[in-house]
Design an enzyme around this catalytic site. Structure first.
Site, PDB file in Angstrom:
ATOM      1  N   ASP A  21      -3.424   1.167   1.843  1.00 26.96           N
ATOM      2  CA  ASP A  21      -2.919   1.607   3.140  1.00 26.96           C
ATOM      3  C   ASP A  21      -2.291   2.996   3.016  1.00 26.96           C
ATOM      4  OD1 ASP A  21      -2.612   1.214   5.804  1.00 26.96           O
ATOM      5  OD2 ASP A  21      -0.892  -0.133   5.656  1.00 26.96           O
ATOM      6  N   GLU A  68      -7.640   3.813   3.078  1.00 22.14           N
ATOM      7  CA  GLU A  68      -7.294   3.911   4.496  1.00 22.14           C
ATOM      8  C   GLU A  68      -6.860   5.353   4.760  1.00 22.14           C
ATOM      9  OE1 GLU A  68      -4.289   3.033   7.964  1.00 22.14           O
ATOM     10  OE2 GLU A  68      -4.173   4.292   6.196  1.00 22.14           O
ATOM     11  N   ASP A 124      -5.207  -3.164  13.946  1.00 19.00           N
ATOM     12  CA  ASP A 124      -4.180  -2.397  14.661  1.00 19.00           C
ATOM     13  C   ASP A 124      -4.680  -1.821  15.981  1.00 19.00           C
ATOM     14  OD1 ASP A 124      -2.069  -2.746  12.875  1.00 19.00           O
ATOM     15  OD2 ASP A 124      -2.615  -1.000  11.675  1.00 19.00           O
TER      16      ASP A 124
END
Length: 229
Positions: A21, A68, A124
Site C-alpha cells: 500500500d 499500489e 476504496d
C-alpha cells in the site's frame, strides 16, 4: 459452466500476490514533527528506495508483489516501480474522473502495460454503477466516446466497462463482485476517511446465479482471462 470454487479463482487471479500500500512512500514520504497539531511544519524526506526491496528479496526470495502506485505520481516513483519489477495498479474509474488526482491518461486501458494489474475499481472506490451516475455529464460523454458505444442502455454500460479492462494488455484483471453484479453504492466496501459503515457487504449465494456464472465464464474465456487451474 463455472462452479463456485472456479469462479473465485477466475475473479481473484492474483490470489498468490501481495500488495504494498502507498508505494510512493518508499520513494518519498511527508514527515511531520512529533506533537504537531497540523501538517504545516512537515517536509518531504527521501524514502529507502530500491535498496530496501533488493534487501528483502535477498532475505526472503522472490515474492509476487503488486505496487499500489495510485494518486500523485512523480517520475521518481514511476522509476522505482520500474526498477522493482512489481506490477503497478490501473483503475478504470480514474481515467475519466476529475475528482481523482494523477495523470488520467495512465488509466486509459490502451495505455496499460503488460506488467500491471487492471481494476474496474478497488475496495476504496464507488461501484461502477454508482460511479457512472455521480460523475459529470462531460465525463459520462468521455466514457461513451472512449467505448465508442452510444447504444448500450445506461443500466447495462458497466458490462462494457468490465469488458474494456479484460481486453487490455494488463497481465491481470480484478473485477469486484459488486461490479459483476451491477450493484450501486449500497454494496460499496469502503469509503476512505470514514468509520462505522465499512466492510459490511457480503455476497449472498442467491446472487451468484447460473446466468451470471455463464456470463463471467464467456467473458473471461473470450479475452483469455480464464484461470483453468
Amino acid at each position: 459452466m463455472l462452479e463456485q470454487g472456479h469462479l473465485v479463482t477466475a475473479l481473484a487471479l492474483c490470489r498468490k500476490q501481495h500488495g504494498i500500500d502507498h508505494f510512493r512512500g518508499f520513494d518519498e514520504y511527508f514527515s511531520i514533527p512529533y506533537g504537531s497539531e497540523t501538517a504545516a511544519e512537515g517536509h518531504w524526506e527521501k524514502g529507502p528506495g530500491i535498496e530496501l526491496f533488493r534487501a528483502v528479496e535477498q532475505a526472503l526470495g522472490k515474492r509476487e508483489i503488486i505496487a499500489e502506485d495510485l494518486g500523485y505520481m512523480s517520475e521518481t516513483v514511476r522509476q522505482l516501480v520500474r526498477d522493482s519489477g512489481f506490477p503497478g495498479m490501473k483503475v478504470l474509474e480514474f481515467a475519466f474522473d476529475s475528482r481523482d488526482t494523477g495523470s488520467a491518461s495512465d488509466y486509459l486501458p490502451h495505455n496499460y502495460p503488460v506488467n500491471s494489474v487492471a481494476y474496474t475499481g478497488t475496495h476504496d472506490n464507488e461501484t461502477l454503477v454508482s460511479w457512472y451516475q455521480t460523475v459529470t455529464d462531460a465525463e459520462r460523454a468521455m466514457v461513451r466516446d472512449y467505448l465508442y458505444d452510444y447504444a448500450t442502455p445506461e443500466e447495462q454500460l458497466y458490462k462494457s466497462m468490465i469488458a474494456l479492462i479484460l481486453r487490455s494488455a494488463a497481465a491481470t484483471c480484478i473485477v469486484p463482485m459488486q461490479d459483476w453484479l451491477g450493484l450501486d453504492n449500497s454494496a460499496r466496501i469502503n469509503k476512505p476517511s470514514t468509520v462505522g459503515q465499512n466492510w459490511r457487504w457480503r455476497l449472498k449465494k442467491t446472487q451468484l446465479t447460473k446466468k451470471l456464472q455463464k456470463e463471467i465464464c464467456q467473458l473471461t474465456t473470450r479475452y483469455g482471462r480464464m484461470n483453468w487451474a
